[in-house]
Design an enzyme around this catalytic site. Structure first.
Site, PDB file in Angstrom:
ATOM      1  N   ASP A  85       2.970   5.065  -5.602  1.00 22.25           N
ATOM      2  CA  ASP A  85       2.269   6.442  -5.370  1.00 22.25           C
ATOM      3  C   ASP A  85       3.070   7.451  -5.407  1.00 22.25           C
ATOM      4  OD1 ASP A  85       0.682   8.452  -4.515  1.00 22.25           O
ATOM      5  OD2 ASP A  85       0.147   7.836  -2.639  1.00 22.25           O
ATOM      6  N   ASP A 127       1.006  -1.024  -0.014  1.00 22.04           N
ATOM      7  CA  ASP A 127       0.134  -0.248  -0.161  1.00 22.04           C
ATOM      8  C   ASP A 127       0.862   1.361   0.054  1.00 22.04           C
ATOM      9  OD1 ASP A 127      -2.556   1.331   0.225  1.00 22.04           O
ATOM     10  OD2 ASP A 127      -2.243   1.315   2.482  1.00 22.04           O
ATOM     11  N   GLU A 134      -1.216   5.907  -8.744  1.00 24.31           N
ATOM     12  CA  GLU A 134      -2.336   6.905  -8.444  1.00 24.31           C
ATOM     13  C   GLU A 134      -2.165   8.368  -8.989  1.00 24.31           C
ATOM     14  OE1 GLU A 134      -3.136   7.306  -4.155  1.00 24.31           O
ATOM     15  OE2 GLU A 134      -3.558   9.328  -4.361  1.00 24.31           O
ATOM     16  N   SER A 149      -9.089   2.386   8.331  1.00 21.16           N
ATOM     17  CA  SER A 149      -9.490   3.051   9.656  1.00 21.16           C
ATOM     18  C   SER A 149     -10.447   2.656  10.325  1.00 21.16           C
ATOM     19  CB  SER A 149      -9.717   4.536   9.454  1.00 21.16           C
ATOM     20  OG  SER A 149      -8.677   5.346   8.837  1.00 21.16           O
ATOM     21  N   ASN A 196     -10.336   0.600  -0.485  1.00 18.59           N
ATOM     22  CA  ASN A 196      -9.441   0.356   0.590  1.00 18.59           C
ATOM     23  C   ASN A 196      -9.714   0.910   1.978  1.00 18.59           C
ATOM     24  OD1 ASN A 196      -7.585   0.278  -1.606  1.00 18.59           O
ATOM     25  ND2 ASN A 196      -5.830   1.392  -0.476  1.00 18.59           N
TER      26      ASN A 196
HETATM   27  P1  13P Z   1      -9.235   4.764   5.303  1.00 18.14           P
HETATM   28  O1  13P Z   1      -8.037   5.453   6.316  1.00 18.14           O
HETATM   29  O2  13P Z   1     -10.233   5.665   5.155  1.00 18.14           O
HETATM   30  O3  13P Z   1      -9.473   3.476   5.863  1.00 18.14           O
HETATM   31  O4  13P Z   1      -8.314   4.489   4.091  1.00 18.14           O
HETATM   32  C1  13P Z   1      -7.067   3.426   3.694  1.00 18.14           C
HETATM   33  C2  13P Z   1      -6.533   3.503   3.071  1.00 18.14           C
HETATM   34  O5  13P Z   1      -6.773   4.088   1.833  1.00 18.14           O
HETATM   35  C3  13P Z   1      -5.029   2.609   2.808  1.00 18.14           C
HETATM   36  O6  13P Z   1      -4.606   2.714   1.876  1.00 18.14           O
HETATM   37  O1  G3H Z   2      -3.220   4.866   3.465  1.00 21.02           O
HETATM   38  C1  G3H Z   2      -2.860   4.656   4.836  1.00 21.02           C
HETATM   39  C2  G3H Z   2      -3.107   3.454   5.393  1.00 21.02           C
HETATM   40  O2  G3H Z   2      -4.097   3.720   6.140  1.00 21.02           O
HETATM   41  C3  G3H Z   2      -1.884   2.969   6.204  1.00 21.02           C
HETATM   42  O3  G3H Z   2      -1.650   3.774   7.411  1.00 21.02           O
HETATM   43  O4  G3H Z   2       0.596   4.227   7.223  1.00 21.02           O
HETATM   44  O5  G3H Z   2      -0.381   4.111   9.405  1.00 21.02           O
HETATM   45  O6  G3H Z   2      -0.004   2.070   8.284  1.00 21.02           O
HETATM   46  P1  G3H Z   2      -0.378   3.595   8.028  1.00 21.02           P
HETATM   47 ZN    ZN Z   3      -4.573   4.876   0.824  1.00 15.48          ZN
END
Ligand code: 13P
Ligand code: G3H
Ligand code: ZN
Length: 327
Positions: free
Chosen positions: A110, A88, A140, A275, A272
């Site tokens: 990204d 990610d 992205e 949160s 995705n």
């Molecule tokens: P949320 O913070 O809305 O869950 O998005 C997660 C996300 O985009 C991880 O790449």
């Molecule tokens: O987009 C971000 C994700 O929610 C990942 O969060 O960098 O705290 O692991 P993190």
């Molecule tokens: Zn994200």
């Protein structure tokens, strides 16, 4: 059962009018909660690892835990659940290469914060290496508000994806899917109170997603899988539990689920979610300690935490993504 790429799952999701859930993983309980829900619902799955998760838990631990979940699923459910393992928000060629070499089937590069030509150049470099190794790439265009790997992007800095750019970007980079910005945002505080209106109960209502932009993108890239980041809905019942049990999360706000359901029916094949899983787990643990202040065994509070993750993921698979029964 093996780790698969997202190619087949996205093609089926596009044609079937549903989306695949991409859930962030950081530890054993989160991996177990998500995979148990996906197995029960027979839902294809993307488990994704951020740079932060990788430095918190180490690549090898997360990879072995995911392999264990796959093996356990095979033994307990007796069917092949398609699971993609995805980086990610990869922020460099080196990070993407390390995840490709380390067994991921999909990576995100990204570079949406860079000028168009620079985003293209780095994305193309990652695509070439990934495709040589049988790995797919998400790129992205456009910038989301919120927090990405501890870098704060303010709502004012966010800019919607320009539909007129997407065709050239995809053709020149060769990427396999594209994350676009149509008004979603990372984290549990997606919008300031000033950007929202308030409903009759005084709760914040965020600005609606730009479905017009999504339709334009879809028109220019027919059949091409689109991803939405920052798609948590920040359910107020979980925020309330957290606030009533020692937490402080004023004005946490997310994207209404109805809008995500609509996006999943369109070209959006990947949604995705991180949160909302964090909120579910934290709410359950705060509640647990409020009810059992004498507990100090991590198993006593991590078990309900894992169950809360499973319940949240089950809800998303059935009620938002519509991908239950598709594996
Ligand atoms: P949320 O913070 O809305 O869950 O998005 C997660 C996300 O985009 C991880 O790449
Ligand atoms: O987009 C971000 C994700 O929610 C990942 O969060 O960098 O705290 O692991 P993190
Ligand atoms: Zn994200």
């Amino acid at each position: 059962m093996a780790i698969v790429t997202t190619k087949d799952m996205f093609a089926k999701a596009y044609n079937g009018g549903y989306a695949i859930g991409a859930f962030n993983v950081n530890n054993m309980e989160i991996i177990q909660g998500i995979t148990e829900a996906a197995i029960e619902q027979r839902a294809p799955l993307i488990l994704q690892v951020s740079k932060g998760a990788r430095s918190y838990a180490k690549h090898v631990y997360l990879m072995k835990l995911i392999e264990a979940a796959i093996e356990d699923a095979e033994q307990s459910a007796g069917f092949d659940l398609p699971i993609a393992v995805h980086l990610d928000h990869g922020d460099s060629f080196e990070l993407c290469k390390s995840c490709i070499d380390g067994g991921f089937s999909s990576v995100m590069i990204d570079k949406s914060g860079l000028p168009f030509e620079e985003n293209i150049a780095i994305t193309k470099q990652v695509v070439e290496y990934a495709h040589d190794h049988g790995v797919v790439v998400e790129a992205e265009l456009g910038t989301l508000a919120g927090v990405e790997d501890e870098v704060k992007v303010s709502a004012e800095d966010s800019s919607y994806t320009r539909p007129e750019d997407v065709q050239e970007f995809v053709e020149r980079t060769g990427c396999d899917s594209l994350a676009i910005a149509i008004g979603t945002s990372h984290g549990a505080y997606k919008f300031t109170a000033a950007q929202c209106t308030r409903n009759a109960e005084g709760l914040l209502v965020p600005p609606p997603l730009r479905f017009d932009n999504l339709k334009e993108v879809e028109k220019r890239l027919p059949g091409f899988p689109i991803g939405l980041h920052g798609s948590s809905s920040v359910p107020q019942e979980f925020v309330k539990i957290i606030n009533e049990n020692g937490g402080r999360m004023p004005d946490a706000v997310g994207i209404p689920e109805e809008q995500l359901r609509e996006a999943a029916r369109m070209a959006v094949c990947k949604i995705n979610l991180d949160s909302d899983l964090r909120l579910a787990m934290t709410a359950s643990i705060r509640k647990h300690f409020a009810e059992h202040p004498d507990h100090f065994d991590p198993r006593q509070y991590l078990k309900p935490g894992r169950e809360a993750i499973k319940a949240m993921v089950t809800h998303k698979l059935i009620d938002v993504l519509g991908c239950n029964g598709k594996a």
